[in-house]
Write a protein that holds these residues in place. Structure first.
Motif, PDB file in Angstrom:
ATOM      1  N   ALA A 131       0.843  -1.204   0.000  1.00  0.00           N
ATOM      2  CA  ALA A 131       0.000   0.000   0.000  1.00  0.00           C
ATOM      3  C   ALA A 131       0.872   1.245   0.000  1.00  0.00           C
ATOM      4  O   ALA A 131       0.618   2.203  -0.737  1.00  0.00           O
ATOM      5  CB  ALA A 131      -0.931  -0.009   1.209  1.00  0.00           C
ATOM      6  N   ALA A 132       1.924   1.204   0.832  1.00  0.00           N
ATOM      7  CA  ALA A 132       2.812   2.370   0.898  1.00  0.00           C
ATOM      8  C   ALA A 132       3.525   2.583  -0.436  1.00  0.00           C
ATOM      9  O   ALA A 132       3.621   3.722  -0.924  1.00  0.00           O
ATOM     10  CB  ALA A 132       3.828   2.186   2.019  1.00  0.00           C
ATOM     11  N   PHE A 134       2.504   1.723  -3.356  1.00  0.00           N
ATOM     12  CA  PHE A 134       1.551   2.251  -4.333  1.00  0.00           C
ATOM     13  C   PHE A 134       1.317   3.740  -4.091  1.00  0.00           C
ATOM     14  O   PHE A 134       1.204   4.524  -5.038  1.00  0.00           O
ATOM     15  CB  PHE A 134       0.226   1.495  -4.277  1.00  0.00           C
ATOM     16  CG  PHE A 134      -0.800   2.077  -5.190  1.00  0.00           C
ATOM     17  CD1 PHE A 134      -0.668   1.937  -6.566  1.00  0.00           C
ATOM     18  CD2 PHE A 134      -1.868   2.801  -4.699  1.00  0.00           C
ATOM     19  CE1 PHE A 134      -1.585   2.504  -7.420  1.00  0.00           C
ATOM     20  CE2 PHE A 134      -2.788   3.367  -5.544  1.00  0.00           C
ATOM     21  CZ  PHE A 134      -2.654   3.218  -6.910  1.00  0.00           C
ATOM     22  N   GLY A 135       1.269   4.127  -2.807  1.00  0.00           N
ATOM     23  CA  GLY A 135       1.109   5.545  -2.488  1.00  0.00           C
ATOM     24  C   GLY A 135       2.224   6.375  -3.090  1.00  0.00           C
ATOM     25  O   GLY A 135       1.978   7.434  -3.676  1.00  0.00           O
ATOM     26  N   ILE A 136       3.457   5.871  -2.980  1.00  0.00           N
ATOM     27  CA  ILE A 136       4.596   6.610  -3.539  1.00  0.00           C
ATOM     28  C   ILE A 136       4.469   6.682  -5.060  1.00  0.00           C
ATOM     29  O   ILE A 136       4.722   7.721  -5.679  1.00  0.00           O
ATOM     30  CB  ILE A 136       5.927   5.936  -3.138  1.00  0.00           C
ATOM     31  CG1 ILE A 136       6.053   5.905  -1.621  1.00  0.00           C
ATOM     32  CG2 ILE A 136       7.106   6.691  -3.729  1.00  0.00           C
ATOM     33  CD1 ILE A 136       7.215   5.084  -1.107  1.00  0.00           C
ATOM     34  N   LEU A 138       1.758   6.724  -6.757  1.00  0.00           N
ATOM     35  CA  LEU A 138       0.708   7.684  -7.057  1.00  0.00           C
ATOM     36  C   LEU A 138       1.220   9.109  -6.887  1.00  0.00           C
ATOM     37  O   LEU A 138       0.841  10.024  -7.621  1.00  0.00           O
ATOM     38  CB  LEU A 138      -0.472   7.440  -6.120  1.00  0.00           C
ATOM     39  CG  LEU A 138      -1.860   7.812  -6.617  1.00  0.00           C
ATOM     40  CD1 LEU A 138      -2.169   7.102  -7.907  1.00  0.00           C
ATOM     41  CD2 LEU A 138      -2.888   7.437  -5.561  1.00  0.00           C
ATOM     42  N   LEU A 139       2.111   9.269  -5.920  1.00  0.00           N
ATOM     43  CA  LEU A 139       2.724  10.572  -5.689  1.00  0.00           C
ATOM     44  C   LEU A 139       3.569  10.972  -6.897  1.00  0.00           C
ATOM     45  O   LEU A 139       3.577  12.134  -7.322  1.00  0.00           O
ATOM     46  CB  LEU A 139       3.611  10.461  -4.444  1.00  0.00           C
ATOM     47  CG  LEU A 139       3.802  11.677  -3.567  1.00  0.00           C
ATOM     48  CD1 LEU A 139       2.471  12.146  -3.037  1.00  0.00           C
ATOM     49  CD2 LEU A 139       4.724  11.317  -2.404  1.00  0.00           C
ATOM     50  N   TYR A 241      -3.621   0.888  -9.881  1.00  0.00           N
ATOM     51  CA  TYR A 241      -3.813  -0.005  -8.743  1.00  0.00           C
ATOM     52  C   TYR A 241      -4.211  -1.406  -9.212  1.00  0.00           C
ATOM     53  O   TYR A 241      -3.651  -2.407  -8.766  1.00  0.00           O
ATOM     54  CB  TYR A 241      -4.894   0.575  -7.842  1.00  0.00           C
ATOM     55  CG  TYR A 241      -5.097  -0.159  -6.552  1.00  0.00           C
ATOM     56  CD1 TYR A 241      -4.201   0.016  -5.497  1.00  0.00           C
ATOM     57  CD2 TYR A 241      -6.178  -1.008  -6.376  1.00  0.00           C
ATOM     58  CE1 TYR A 241      -4.379  -0.644  -4.307  1.00  0.00           C
ATOM     59  CE2 TYR A 241      -6.364  -1.676  -5.185  1.00  0.00           C
ATOM     60  CZ  TYR A 241      -5.466  -1.494  -4.155  1.00  0.00           C
ATOM     61  OH  TYR A 241      -5.646  -2.159  -2.979  1.00  0.00           O
TER      62      TYR A 241
ATOM     63  N   ALA B 305      -2.533   9.512  -2.497  1.00  0.00           N
ATOM     64  CA  ALA B 305      -1.175   8.976  -2.407  1.00  0.00           C
ATOM     65  C   ALA B 305      -0.690   9.000  -0.964  1.00  0.00           C
ATOM     66  O   ALA B 305      -0.227   7.990  -0.429  1.00  0.00           O
ATOM     67  CB  ALA B 305      -0.240   9.790  -3.296  1.00  0.00           C
ATOM     68  N   GLN B 308      -2.429   6.429   1.287  1.00  0.00           N
ATOM     69  CA  GLN B 308      -1.931   5.054   1.137  1.00  0.00           C
ATOM     70  C   GLN B 308      -0.621   4.874   1.893  1.00  0.00           C
ATOM     71  O   GLN B 308      -0.416   3.860   2.559  1.00  0.00           O
ATOM     72  CB  GLN B 308      -1.713   4.731  -0.350  1.00  0.00           C
ATOM     73  CG  GLN B 308      -2.990   4.615  -1.141  1.00  0.00           C
ATOM     74  CD  GLN B 308      -3.552   3.213  -1.102  1.00  0.00           C
ATOM     75  OE1 GLN B 308      -2.930   2.303  -0.595  1.00  0.00           O
ATOM     76  NE2 GLN B 308      -4.742   3.041  -1.647  1.00  0.00           N
TER      77      GLN B 308
END
Lengths: 326, 329
Positions: A131-132, A134-136, A138-139, A241, B305, B308
């Motif tokens: 999850a982390a 993927f967050g990066i 997305l960033l 995702y 983002a 997450q």
């Protein structure tokens, strides 16, 4: 027993994966309108190689009886990173490639630290790190975009001497550079041993923790090579995702098809690669036979379900019911 | 050795009711208080009754899904088919609503039934075919997704939720208390009863501790595992029905955001991922904790983002705090 029969018994699963792939691919090319040409092989190779890299990553961890549910997300993260960094001249591109591979390795190292030295269950830990990651991703890429050094991309996705797909050569090179030394090293043997029976490996004084750690770290690296190739094929980075999840899922399917035991200690990366090829070919078979593409997810799901159910045949060999509970 | 006896001696000095509290559950409730304090610094409306009830309502959806997940995790297994069990529940309930009055009346049971069918496939795979739960549930999740893609043609389904679905998700039977919260309370009470007062519940804990021993003591372990997975599938689908009622329609990816939170809620609540240990109170704490965390992040207008990343980091950090396995060596 002769020497070769031992070898055959050891490699049976891998050979079976190669056999399944050969049959599938034969059906595929004979029904393909263009037939067995270099272009058909190149397209098939390019699609399969992505999954093959992620499946290799998964194999290393599965051999130690662990699982890495973040490989798909590392794959997506490095794709997004590559769409920023692998650009410009030769020098900048080289640095970019190194940075992308390095960050993949870093993701793997983080997984390894958390799972082995943090003593968390790999399922939960890697879902959370996934999850982390993927967050990066997305960033880095809130919207699909970016670019890549097209000269390098075309060279690695084209054909060598007009016949051999370059991506397959790259895959073989990675196997030679990463897998062969790993599987022949003490740590590689320890990875197999700890997957087979951790107490026995511990009693024999094998470096279990370092072996597992290395497996997770290399898994990150291999997933990032996959991410790099995804960028070479698409020329863009996208934090998708669904795609990340699908690659994680398919990597497990490829590993199972490739004869790698999910209980650890059995199988090889070669088997997983052919498992990945077979899985991709099964998906493509639908197109050759003119099915509605809508059926593809269902078809892949059913193949996956059948592949994992095949393991149940081992139950027929069980003499004592207590063995059910392993 | 002396450390352990020292710890015991200190524990004995504490009053009995404090000693009985699981440290993990206490930590989870402590974190909830911390989040509330942080939130109230950010915005004063954070401690208002309306806001807290609203949070409970949102938590109820996760709570229903996490209840099923908890039973499966207590067995030492895991259910990764939650995303599409939720979506199947919501979509099939909405689909049934298109078939006149009979369909409308049967919409909710039909949705739940479809989820139970997924659970049945999982249960047969895990209990009778001895396939690792992580693998078989991923596979049934993929099949459920494939079925739904074929059914909808790749678009969001057009049918909308029935009045009954909307009522149980958003209505008020008791003034001021959303119906979803009442439903979660009922399901929670049923789960506590089943886990602590019935043979089934005790068997679940026994299997989670050691399936072999449970089998040898005469428990039909395979049937218990099968039932647990069916219950989990049914509850996931019911969560989907509630969500579809809340949004008045179902969507393809409505379940994707519930897999990690449901596992995290159960594990943060002190239930061992290896099975055999854990209380429902902990799961309630985990669910509220996760919901509050999500709420604070969205109040702070954190982009997806960042959410997450924080999410993954917080879960790993909390697990490192108290979810570590004991050394096996």
């Amino acid at each position: 027993m002769k020497e070769w029969r031992f070898w055959l018994a050891e490699q049976r699963q891998t050979l079976m994966a190669i056999g399944i792939f050969a049959v599938m691919f034969a059906i595929y090319v004979t029904n393909h309108p263009a037939g067995f040409t270099a272009n058909v092989v190149q397209t098939a190779a390019n699609k399969s190689v992505l999954l093959a890299f992620v499946a290799m990553a998964q194999t290393l961890v599965v051999i130690t009886a662990g699982i890495d549910l973040s490989v798909g997300m590392i794959f997506i993260l490095t794709n997004c990173l590559a769409s920023w960094l692998v650009v410009g001249g030769a020098g900048a591109t080289t640095l970019g490639v190194i940075a992308v591979l390095g960050s993949g390795l870093a993701c793997g190292i983080l997984n390894g630290l958390i799972v082995i030295y943090g003593r968390l269950q790999p399922i939960v830990a890697t879902i959370a790190t996934g999850a982390a990651y993927f967050g990066i991703a997305l960033l880095l890429r809130p919207y699909p975009g970016g670019s890549v050094n097209e000269g390098l991309a075309d060279a690695l996705t084209g054909k060598l001497f007009g016949v051999i797909p370059a991506s397959l050569v790259a895959l073989a090179a990675v196997v030679l550079v990463v897998w062969v030394p790993f599987s022949r090293s003490v740590l590689g043997r320890a990875a197999y041993a700890s997957g087979s029976s951790e107490p026995a490996a511990y009693m024999s004084g094998m470096p279990i923790r370092r072996a597992k750690f290395l497996a997770y770290a290399l898994a990150g690296l291999l997933a990032s090579i996959g991410g790099l190739f995804l960028t070479f094929f698409t020329y863009t980075g996208e934090a998708a995702y669904a795609s990340g999840n699908a690659y994680t899922l398919f990597s497990i399917a490829a590993v199972v098809l490739g004869g790698v035991s999910l209980f650890g200690g059995k199988g090889s990366v070669i088997g997983a690669i052919f498992g990945a090829f077979a899985f991709r070919t099964i998906g493509d078979l639908l197109f050759v036979f003119d099915f509605d593409p809508l059926w593809q997810p269902l078809f892949q799901g059913v193949v996956l379900l059948i592949a994992v159910s095949l393991g149940a045949f081992g139950l027929f060999r069980v003499r004592n019911r207590l063995e059910w509970f392993g | 050795m002396s450390d352990i006896t020292g710890e015991r001696a200190m524990e004995r000095r504490l009053p009995k009711f404090i000693r009985r509290i699981d440290p993990a559950v206490a930590t989870a409730f402590g974190c909830i208080l911390l989040l509330l304090v942080v939130g109230s610094i950010y915005s004063t409306s954070f401690l208002s009754v309306e806001y807290l009830l609203q949070q409970l309502k949102v938590a109820a959806f996760l709570g229903v899904i996490a209840t099923g997940m908890m039973i499966v995790i207590l067995l030492g297994q895991i259910d990764l088919s939650v995303p599409w069990s939720v979506a199947v529940g919501g979509m099939m309930a909405c689909a049934a609503a298109a078939f006149g009055h009979v369909g409308e009346a049967l919409a909710i049971p039909f949705g739940i039934l479809c989820g139970m069918a997924i659970g049945l496939a999982n249960g047969v795979g895990v209990a009778y075919l001895r396939i690792p739960s992580m693998i078989i549930t991923l596979a049934t999740n993929a099949v459920a997704q494939g079925l739904m893609v074929v059914y909808t043609g790749g678009f969001s389904p057009q049918d909308s939720a029935t009045a009954a679905m909307r009522y149980i998700a958003t209505g008020f039977l008791v003034p001021g208390v959303p119906n979803a919260v009442i439903i979660w309370a009922l399901i929670g009470a049923a789960a506590v009863f089943a886990l602590t007062r019935t043979t089934f519940g005790r068997s679940v804990y026994a299997i989670g501790n050691r399936e072999r021993a449970a089998y040898l003591s005469g428990i039909d372990t395979r049937r218990v595992v099968l039932i647990a997975f069916v219950v989990s599938g049914g509850l996931s689908a019911f969560g989907g029905v509630l969500l579809a009622g809340y949004a008045s329609k179902a969507a393809q990816s409505m379940g994707d955001t519930y897999l990690l939170p449901s596992i995290a809620a159960v594990v943060l609540g002190g239930t061992s991922i290896l099975g055999g240990r854990g209380s429902y109170l902990g799961t309630v704490a985990g669910v509220i904790l996760i919901t509050l965390l999500q709420s604070i992040l969205s109040v702070m207008q954190m982009p997806e983002a960042g959410r997450q990343i924080i999410y993954g980091v917080v879960i790993v950090a909390m697990l490192l705090l108290y979810g570590r396995q004991r050394r096996t060596e």
